[in-house]
Design an enzyme around this catalytic site. Structure first.
Site, PDB file in Angstrom:
ATOM      1  N   ARG A 165      57.284   2.281   2.892  1.00 27.53           N
ATOM      2  CA  ARG A 165      58.001   2.871   4.030  1.00 27.53           C
ATOM      3  C   ARG A 165      58.586   4.247   3.716  1.00 27.53           C
ATOM      4  O   ARG A 165      59.669   4.596   4.194  1.00 27.53           O
ATOM      5  CB  ARG A 165      59.134   1.951   4.517  1.00 27.53           C
ATOM      6  CG  ARG A 165      58.716   0.670   5.145  1.00 27.53           C
ATOM      7  CD  ARG A 165      57.747   0.832   6.308  1.00 27.53           C
ATOM      8  NE  ARG A 165      57.150  -0.447   6.536  1.00 27.53           N
ATOM      9  CZ  ARG A 165      56.092  -0.877   5.840  1.00 27.53           C
ATOM     10  NH1 ARG A 165      55.482  -0.089   4.974  1.00 27.53           N
ATOM     11  NH2 ARG A 165      55.616  -2.068   6.064  1.00 27.53           N
ATOM     12  N   SER A 243      61.622  -3.310  12.615  1.00 30.02           N
ATOM     13  CA  SER A 243      62.538  -3.815  11.576  1.00 30.02           C
ATOM     14  C   SER A 243      63.617  -2.773  11.332  1.00 30.02           C
ATOM     15  O   SER A 243      63.307  -1.601  11.116  1.00 30.02           O
ATOM     16  CB  SER A 243      61.777  -4.042  10.263  1.00 30.02           C
ATOM     17  OG  SER A 243      60.786  -5.012  10.473  1.00 30.02           O
ATOM     18  N   GLU A 337      65.626   1.373   8.085  1.00 29.76           N
ATOM     19  CA  GLU A 337      64.256   1.902   8.187  1.00 29.76           C
ATOM     20  C   GLU A 337      64.169   3.018   9.235  1.00 29.76           C
ATOM     21  O   GLU A 337      63.594   4.072   8.955  1.00 29.76           O
ATOM     22  CB  GLU A 337      63.287   0.755   8.510  1.00 29.76           C
ATOM     23  CG  GLU A 337      61.848   1.213   8.565  1.00 29.76           C
ATOM     24  CD  GLU A 337      60.883   0.073   8.834  1.00 29.76           C
ATOM     25  OE1 GLU A 337      60.927  -0.939   8.113  1.00 29.76           O
ATOM     26  OE2 GLU A 337      60.089   0.210   9.767  1.00 29.76           O
TER      27      GLU A 337
HETATM   28  C1  FAD Z   1      58.497  -3.196  18.402  1.00 28.42           C
HETATM   29  C2  FAD Z   1      58.310  -2.312  17.199  1.00 28.42           C
HETATM   30  C3  FAD Z   1      57.517  -2.742  16.146  1.00 28.42           C
HETATM   31  C4  FAD Z   1      57.313  -1.929  15.016  1.00 28.42           C
HETATM   32  N1  FAD Z   1      56.538  -2.391  14.001  1.00 28.42           N
HETATM   33  C5  FAD Z   1      56.334  -1.617  12.901  1.00 28.42           C
HETATM   34  C6  FAD Z   1      55.524  -2.096  11.824  1.00 28.42           C
HETATM   35  O1  FAD Z   1      54.966  -3.196  11.862  1.00 28.42           O
HETATM   36  N2  FAD Z   1      55.374  -1.294  10.738  1.00 28.42           N
HETATM   37  C7  FAD Z   1      55.946  -0.052  10.665  1.00 28.42           C
HETATM   38  O2  FAD Z   1      55.766   0.624   9.630  1.00 28.42           O
HETATM   39  N3  FAD Z   1      56.709   0.425  11.675  1.00 28.42           N
HETATM   40  C8  FAD Z   1      56.907  -0.315  12.784  1.00 28.42           C
HETATM   41  N4  FAD Z   1      57.706   0.149  13.810  1.00 28.42           N
HETATM   42  C9  FAD Z   1      58.338   1.468  13.695  1.00 28.42           C
HETATM   43  C10 FAD Z   1      57.580   2.615  14.427  1.00 28.42           C
HETATM   44  O3  FAD Z   1      56.782   2.126  15.457  1.00 28.42           O
HETATM   45  C11 FAD Z   1      56.706   3.426  13.476  1.00 28.42           C
HETATM   46  O4  FAD Z   1      57.489   3.981  12.455  1.00 28.42           O
HETATM   47  C12 FAD Z   1      55.981   4.566  14.221  1.00 28.42           C
HETATM   48  O5  FAD Z   1      55.066   5.199  13.340  1.00 28.42           O
HETATM   49  C13 FAD Z   1      56.921   5.626  14.781  1.00 28.42           C
HETATM   50  O6  FAD Z   1      56.147   6.469  15.618  1.00 28.42           O
HETATM   51  P1  FAD Z   1      56.804   7.343  16.769  1.00 28.42           P
HETATM   52  O7  FAD Z   1      55.769   8.261  17.291  1.00 28.42           O
HETATM   53  O8  FAD Z   1      57.455   6.456  17.766  1.00 28.42           O
HETATM   54  O9  FAD Z   1      57.905   8.153  15.942  1.00 28.42           O
HETATM   55  P2  FAD Z   1      59.321   8.669  16.456  1.00 28.42           P
HETATM   56  O10 FAD Z   1      60.256   7.511  16.578  1.00 28.42           O
HETATM   57  O11 FAD Z   1      59.165   9.537  17.633  1.00 28.42           O
HETATM   58  O12 FAD Z   1      59.760   9.555  15.202  1.00 28.42           O
HETATM   59  C14 FAD Z   1      60.064   8.937  13.967  1.00 28.42           C
HETATM   60  C15 FAD Z   1      60.399  10.042  12.952  1.00 28.42           C
HETATM   61  O13 FAD Z   1      59.239  10.818  12.703  1.00 28.42           O
HETATM   62  C16 FAD Z   1      59.466  12.175  13.060  1.00 28.42           C
HETATM   63  N5  FAD Z   1      58.219  12.682  13.640  1.00 28.42           N
HETATM   64  C17 FAD Z   1      57.498  12.144  14.646  1.00 28.42           C
HETATM   65  N6  FAD Z   1      56.365  12.859  14.842  1.00 28.42           N
HETATM   66  C18 FAD Z   1      56.396  13.883  13.961  1.00 28.42           C
HETATM   67  C19 FAD Z   1      55.530  14.981  13.660  1.00 28.42           C
HETATM   68  N7  FAD Z   1      54.375  15.176  14.319  1.00 28.42           N
HETATM   69  N8  FAD Z   1      55.894  15.845  12.679  1.00 28.42           N
HETATM   70  C20 FAD Z   1      57.039  15.676  11.992  1.00 28.42           C
HETATM   71  N9  FAD Z   1      57.895  14.654  12.216  1.00 28.42           N
HETATM   72  C21 FAD Z   1      57.580  13.766  13.198  1.00 28.42           C
HETATM   73  C22 FAD Z   1      60.638  12.156  14.038  1.00 28.42           C
HETATM   74  O14 FAD Z   1      61.338  13.401  14.020  1.00 28.42           O
HETATM   75  C23 FAD Z   1      61.464  11.021  13.473  1.00 28.42           C
HETATM   76  O15 FAD Z   1      62.205  11.478  12.372  1.00 28.42           O
HETATM   77  C24 FAD Z   1      57.919  -0.638  14.942  1.00 28.42           C
HETATM   78  C25 FAD Z   1      58.730  -0.218  16.031  1.00 28.42           C
HETATM   79  C26 FAD Z   1      58.920  -1.040  17.132  1.00 28.42           C
HETATM   80  C27 FAD Z   1      59.760  -0.555  18.267  1.00 28.42           C
END
Ligand code: FAD
Length: 346
Positions: A165, A243, A337
């Site tokens: 992570r 998580s 996380e």
């Molecule tokens: C129901 C649920 C289940 C999940 N299950 C998992 C799982 O099984 N495993 C897991 O690892 N995660 C899981 N997650 C967490 C999450 O979905 C992941 O971390 C996902 O990759 C985040 O993507 P996002 O586009 O929503 O990021 P965001 O929430 O929009 O951003 C997250 C971070 O990344 C940065 N960021 C986003 N895009 C960029 C970019 N292009 N350049 C630079 N920085 C950037 C943002 O500034 C922020 O700091 C889960 C979340 C939920 C709600």
């Protein structure tokens, strides 16, 4: 002076938390993204880059700067010259849609990452992982804009600092803008070897077996739905950031102090990973714990949920209570996380 946009950021996050930003812009191409971010950097104005908003906690009073929503799409598939393919993907592509396409086109290695919300640009940030797979295993390189050096840099996978992570991108907040991710896939309609006991049981298979990738995807989605880990507007257990705590990684002496029945998984460097969910449950925080709209999920101990009109202040209060309870009972510190935005802390 810039007017505050009325749209609360809560509407753009899966936790449904967060007040407005000073400025909120959506970018549809790389030039616009770079112009926005470099412009803010030159003015000394804080920037929050947002993908799907599924891994952030945003303050109730909003973000005092510009929020840039990444909406840049595009996928290019090439022969990798070794019998497989590479896919170079823009940061605004939906992650799960990309997984579906990868499976359809016979690319193996991301089937266990089905159902994870968010966009492709965020997957390298915390090296997303689930059910025995990590995205780092399929990443060839990540193309970035380095905001401190003001130039584009492409990192080969080995230079991305990927770990459990984490990555160099997460370790150095606000430095790396992810512009594109290149994946490398072996081809075949069978999955990568199954490496996760719960998934193997669900598939009635043994660890190490390879099954049709589409069946693996279905099994992963079923398991995830049972834990409230597939977004569903009608299911408040999914109004979370996934998580909330990572599984602690302990040195062997710390791990020895845990009760005999605590889960222990060896890590390559000699340390031991244990289960945050196990520690939380044994410290007395059961599923559904909480007395307001902010509660633990009723399906999964690790997810903190906002079941209506909760606040980030309440969410962090519950997270702190659980963290203190686990530290008091087991002497183990839990780490969050999701990314805590705008100076929020546990
Ligand atoms: C129901 C649920 C289940 C999940 N299950 C998992 C799982 O099984 N495993 C897991 O690892 N995660 C899981 N997650 C967490 C999450 O979905 C992941 O971390 C996902 O990759 C985040 O993507 P996002 O586009 O929503 O990021 P965001 O929430 O929009 O951003 C997250 C971070 O990344 C940065 N960021 C986003 N895009 C960029 C970019 N292009 N350049 C630079 N920085 C950037 C943002 O500034 C922020 O700091 C889960 C979340 C939920 C709600």
């Amino acid at each position: 002076m810039v007017d505050r946009i009325a749209t609360p950021l809560a509407e753009l996050t899966t936790l449904r938390l967060g007040g407005p930003a000073n400025r909120l812009v959506e970018v549809h191409d790389e030039a616009a993204l770079l112009a926005e971010v470099t412009g803010c950097d030159e003015r000394g104005e804080p920037v929050l880059v947002l993908g799907g908003g599924s891994n952030v906690v945003i303050p109730d009073d909003g973000f005092d700067g510009t929020v840039v929503l990444i909406r840049i799409d595009g996928i290019r598939v090439d022969d990798d010259g070794c019998g497989g393919v590479t896919a170079t993907v823009a940061p605004g592509e939906d992650w799960d849609a990309f997984v579906v396409r990868a499976i359809d086109e016979g690319c193996r290695g991301v089937e266990c990452l089905s159902g994870i919300p968010g966009l492709v640009g965020a997957v390298p940030m915390q090296n997303v992982g689930a059910y025995g797979q990590e995205v780092a295993d399929c990443i060839a390189s990540v193309r970035t804009y380095d905001r401190s050096q003001r130039r584009q840099v492409t990192y080969a996978a080995g230079d991305c600092g990927f770990g459990y992570r984490t990555s160099r991108f997460k370790q150095e907040p606000d430095r790396h803008l992810i512009l594109g991710v290149t994946f490398q896939f072996a081809l075949g309609d069978r999955s990568a070897p199954i490496g996760y006991a719960e998934l193997a049981r669900r598939l009635d298979a043994t660890i190490g077996s390879q099954l049709p990738s589409i069946e693996v995807r279905q099994a992963v989605l079923e398991l995830r739905r049972g834990k409230g880990m597939v977004l569903d507007p009608a299911d408040h257990d999914t109004w979370s950031a996934g998580s909330f705590f990572t599984n602690p990684i302990l040195d062997p002496v710390e791990a020895d102090r845990l009760p005999a029945d605590a889960p222990r998984w060896p890590v390559d460097d000699g340390r031991v990973k244990t289960s945050a969910a196990w520690l939380i449950e044994r410290a007395g925080y059961h599923r559904g714990y909480g007395d307001g709209t902010i509660r633990l999920s009723s399906k999964h101990t690790l997810a903190l949920t906002n079941r209506g009109d909760g606040t980030a202040v309440e969410l962090l209060a519950l997270a702190r209570e659980i963290r203190h309870g686990v530290a008091a009972k087991f002497g183990v510190q839990l780490d969050n996380e999701p990314v805590l935005v705008g100076g929020l802390e546990l």
